[in-house]
Design a protein around this motif. Structure first.
Motif, PDB file in Angstrom:
ATOM      1  N   THR A   1       0.781  -1.362  -0.045  1.00 57.57           N
ATOM      2  CA  THR A   1       0.233   0.005  -0.677  1.00 57.57           C
ATOM      3  C   THR A   1       0.842   1.277   0.161  1.00 57.57           C
ATOM      4  O   THR A   1       0.595   2.164  -0.135  1.00 57.57           O
TER       5      THR A   1
ATOM      6  N   PHE B   1       1.129   9.925  10.024  1.00 54.99           N
ATOM      7  CA  PHE B   1       0.074   9.822   9.855  1.00 54.99           C
ATOM      8  C   PHE B   1       0.159   8.435   9.431  1.00 54.99           C
ATOM      9  O   PHE B   1       0.517   8.288   7.707  1.00 54.99           O
TER      10      PHE B   1
ATOM     11  N   ARG C   1      18.328   4.166   4.708  1.00 51.24           N
ATOM     12  CA  ARG C   1      16.823   4.732   3.770  1.00 51.24           C
ATOM     13  C   ARG C   1      16.574   5.647   2.866  1.00 51.24           C
ATOM     14  O   ARG C   1      16.819   6.054   1.490  1.00 51.24           O
TER      15      ARG C   1
ATOM     16  N   ARG D   1       5.719   7.251  13.403  1.00 55.16           N
ATOM     17  CA  ARG D   1       5.143   6.523  12.495  1.00 55.16           C
ATOM     18  C   ARG D   1       5.476   5.225  13.689  1.00 55.16           C
ATOM     19  O   ARG D   1       4.434   4.518  13.607  1.00 55.16           O
TER      20      ARG D   1
END
Ligand code: ADP
Length: 190
Positions: A32, A58, A128, A146
């Protein structure tokens, strides 16, 4: 069909490990996060709305994520199976996934949860961020948000899958190959 939910906090290595599982079990990859980033790049209405949440760490609204998943499942009804990477992330998404799969006559086979220490997660995401260019990978307070949202909204899903005997905990520390081996070993026994 083999339908795997690859689960774990941000930076746990879900995308990296998904590649090994796809190759081994010939599954369709459904990330996703990647799907949302494509929507953002294409400047669609869904992408524009999701971006404001994602950039701050979020979750994107459930309706956006669920409708993206729904269209891909409907386009690939004859697949060997799926690997859901970063989905579901809320109980509402898990319910929606069950309904969609039920319509296809196939259940979630198992949920594989990668367990990684918080310090290691932050280290991996910052690393990353250097190459990903993702705004949510470059700021420690956004990364911490997160992880916080994961603990609050996503982690409770372990109870949902564990009540159905579909929850498998995988040690996500170590080399990429070691972790892939643990995952493949668990999936082979499903
Ligand atoms: P990571 O696992 O490192 O957080 P992802 O690419 O999976 O990376 O997700 C990046 C961001 O995309 C998330 O922080 C969130 O804002 C959004 N996102 C991804 N998947 C979902 C989902 N299933 N529900 C809501 N938001 C999502």
């Amino acid at each position: 069909m083999l339908n795997l939910v690859l689960f774990g906090p941000p930076g746990a290595g879900k995308g990296t490990q998904a590649d090994f599982l796809i190759e081994k079990f010939k599954l369709i990859h459904l990330s996703t996060g990647d799907l949302l980033r494509s929507q953002i790049a294409a400047k669609t209405e869904m992408g524009i709305e999701a971006k404001s949440y994602m950039d701050r760490g979020f979750l994107a609204p459930d309706w956006i994520v669920i409708s993206m998943i729904k269209s891909i499942l409907q386009e690939n009804v004859n697949a060997n199976g799926y690997i859901f990477d970063g989905f579901p992330r809320t109980v509402e998404q898990a319910w929606a996934l069950d309904v969609l799969l039920e319509e296809m006559g196939t259940p979630v086979s198992g949920m594989l949860c990668l367990i990684v220490d918080k310090d290691e997660l932050i280290k991996r995401i910052l690393l990353r961020g250097i190459t990903s260019g993702r705004p949510d990978d470059q700021d420690v307070s956004i990364i911490e948000n997160r992880i916080h949202i994961y603990n609050e909204k996503t982690l409770p899903l372990t109870n949902y899958y564990s009540a159905q005997n579909k929850y498998f905990k995988i040690d996500g520390m170590g080399s990429v190959e070691e972790i892939a081996h643990r995952l493949i070993d668990t999936v082979s026994k499903l």
